[in-house]
Enzyme design. Structure first.
Site, PDB file in Angstrom:
ATOM      1  N   SER A  77       4.658   5.889  -4.200  1.00  0.00           N
ATOM      2  CA  SER A  77       5.413   7.086  -3.789  1.00  0.00           C
ATOM      3  C   SER A  77       6.417   6.732  -2.691  1.00  0.00           C
ATOM      4  CB  SER A  77       4.439   8.148  -3.260  1.00  0.00           C
ATOM      5  OG  SER A  77       5.126   9.313  -2.864  1.00  0.00           O
ATOM      6  N   GLY A  78       7.469   7.511  -2.606  1.00  0.00           N
ATOM      7  CA  GLY A  78       8.367   7.508  -1.455  1.00  0.00           C
ATOM      8  C   GLY A  78       8.844   6.139  -0.995  1.00  0.00           C
ATOM      9  N   ILE A  79       8.659   5.882   0.292  1.00  0.00           N
ATOM     10  CA  ILE A  79       9.147   4.634   0.908  1.00  0.00           C
ATOM     11  C   ILE A  79       8.488   3.414   0.261  1.00  0.00           C
ATOM     12  CG2 ILE A  79       9.031   3.308   3.063  1.00  0.00           C
ATOM     13  CD1 ILE A  79       9.554   6.012   4.545  1.00  0.00           C
ATOM     14  N   TYR A 100       0.055  11.602  15.379  1.00  0.00           N
ATOM     15  CA  TYR A 100       0.703  10.702  14.416  1.00  0.00           C
ATOM     16  C   TYR A 100       1.614   9.724  15.164  1.00  0.00           C
ATOM     17  CZ  TYR A 100       4.144   9.567  10.712  1.00  0.00           C
ATOM     18  OH  TYR A 100       5.000   8.940   9.849  1.00  0.00           O
ATOM     19  N   THR A 156       0.857  -1.189   0.000  1.00  0.00           N
ATOM     20  CA  THR A 156       0.000   0.000   0.000  1.00  0.00           C
ATOM     21  C   THR A 156       0.894   1.240   0.000  1.00  0.00           C
ATOM     22  OG1 THR A 156      -0.224   0.216   2.413  1.00  0.00           O
ATOM     23  CG2 THR A 156      -1.797  -1.240   1.287  1.00  0.00           C
ATOM     24  N   GLY A 157       0.475   2.259  -0.733  1.00  0.00           N
ATOM     25  CA  GLY A 157       1.336   3.430  -0.888  1.00  0.00           C
ATOM     26  C   GLY A 157       2.583   3.111  -1.708  1.00  0.00           C
ATOM     27  N   GLY A 158       2.469   2.118  -2.589  1.00  0.00           N
ATOM     28  CA  GLY A 158       3.619   1.715  -3.413  1.00  0.00           C
ATOM     29  C   GLY A 158       3.879   2.654  -4.574  1.00  0.00           C
TER      30      GLY A 158
END
Ligand SMILES: NC(=O)c1ccc[n+]([C@@H]2O[C@H](COP(=O)([O-])OP(=O)(O)OC[C@H]3O[C@@H](n4cnc5c(N)ncnc54)[C@H](OP(=O)(O)O)[C@@H]3O)[C@@H](O)[C@H]2O)c1
Length: 250
Positions: free
Chosen positions: A16-18, A150, A12-14
């Site tokens: 962008s960024g990390i 957070y 997930t979130g693949g």
């Protein structure tokens, strides 16, 4: 021999960024699978760079129906899943004085609730012996101004790796957590104007015991370790990948 040959991965979130750094590292070790995010442009450009063994699925990880669809479609296309990375995250910035209920719900939904339900919805589609990798933050260990909520959500994520590992012992599924320190990703763009970005990154580099901020590739290498059999004795572990910023005085 590639460490993740033929392994099916979902990140997930693949896009962008990390998350993209992890996807690239997995691809380089022979994996195939799915990246998940909301932004169609970054999904398209990321998957174009990852090549034909990867597909992009547009989904919002805070919506449970989206998560269900992601895992169904992954299984239809690739079969059962070997490695799940719950990486999507980010947060509202502010103090206990400034963040109210709407920010609370948004931050906890994205950084904690979505992680729990990403794993919950993936379970029917995970292979025996699968590896679950969660992404924490060193804000869970040190109180930085404006990162209280957070940090609290990420502290709970660090616990989830232990709880999930315990819950899933009978299926030999391991959950571990990578805790990044400050890492060079587009997340910075959301907090400061473009002309201040370089200065801010240099400032953070100066604060780091190792003398530089992290790169997505640093997290990618660690994720390959956690995804592969090299880490088969790790359950519920937290790997701090932070250039020393959590434990070393500077
Ligand atoms: N960068 C750092 O210094 C740092 C340090 C510690 C921990 N982390 C953690 O590392 C993880 C990745 O952050 P990053 O720095 O790589 O940030 P980033 O470049 O902004 O990436 C965030 C990713 O999460 C996805 N995402 C956000 N909300 C989503 C939602 N509701 N549904 C689906 N996808 C969603 C974004 O995709 P879309 O925009 O397309 O939805 C994007 O791919 C986060 O969990 C963050 O908390 C980062």
């Amino acid at each position: 021999m590639s460490k993740l040959q033929h392994k099916v991965v979902v990140i997930t979130g693949g896009n962008s960024g990390i998350g993209f750094g992890i996807a690239q590292a997995f691809k380089n070790e022979g994996a195939k699978g799915v990246i998940v995010g909301r932004n169609p442009e970054t999904l398209a450009s990321a998957v174009a760079q990852l090549g034909a063994d990867f597909i992009a699925l547009q989904a919002d990880v805070t919506k449970l129906a989206d998560l269900e669809r992601v895992f169904q479609e992954t299984a239809e296309k690739f079969g059962k899943i070997d490695v799940l990375v719950a990486n999507a995250g980010g947060g509202a910035v502010g103090t206990v004085a400034t963040l109210g209920e709407a920010d609370f719900d948004k931050t906890i939904d994205l950084n904690l609730k979505s992680v729990y339900f990403t794993v919950h919805h993936a379970l029917p589609y995970l292979n025996e012996g699968a590896s679950i990798i969660l992404i924490g933050s060193n804000a869970a260990h040190r109180a930085y101004p404006n990162f209280t909520l957070y940090g609290a959500a990420k502290a709970a994520v660090i616990f989830l790796a232990k709880g999930f590992s315990s819950d899933l012992l009978d299926r030999k599924i391991r959950a571990n957590v990578i805790t990044p320190g400050t890492t060079d990703t587009p997340a910075f763009d959301k907090f400061v104007p473009a002309d201040q970005l370089d200065g801010l990154k240099k400032h953070f580099a100066g604060e780091m015991p190792i003398g530089r901020i992290g790169q997505p590739a640093d997290m990618g290498k660690t994720a390959v370790f956690l995804a592969s059999d090299d880490s088969s004795f790790l359950l519920g572990a937290e790997l701090l990948v932070d250039g020393g910023m959590t434990y070393l005085a500077k």
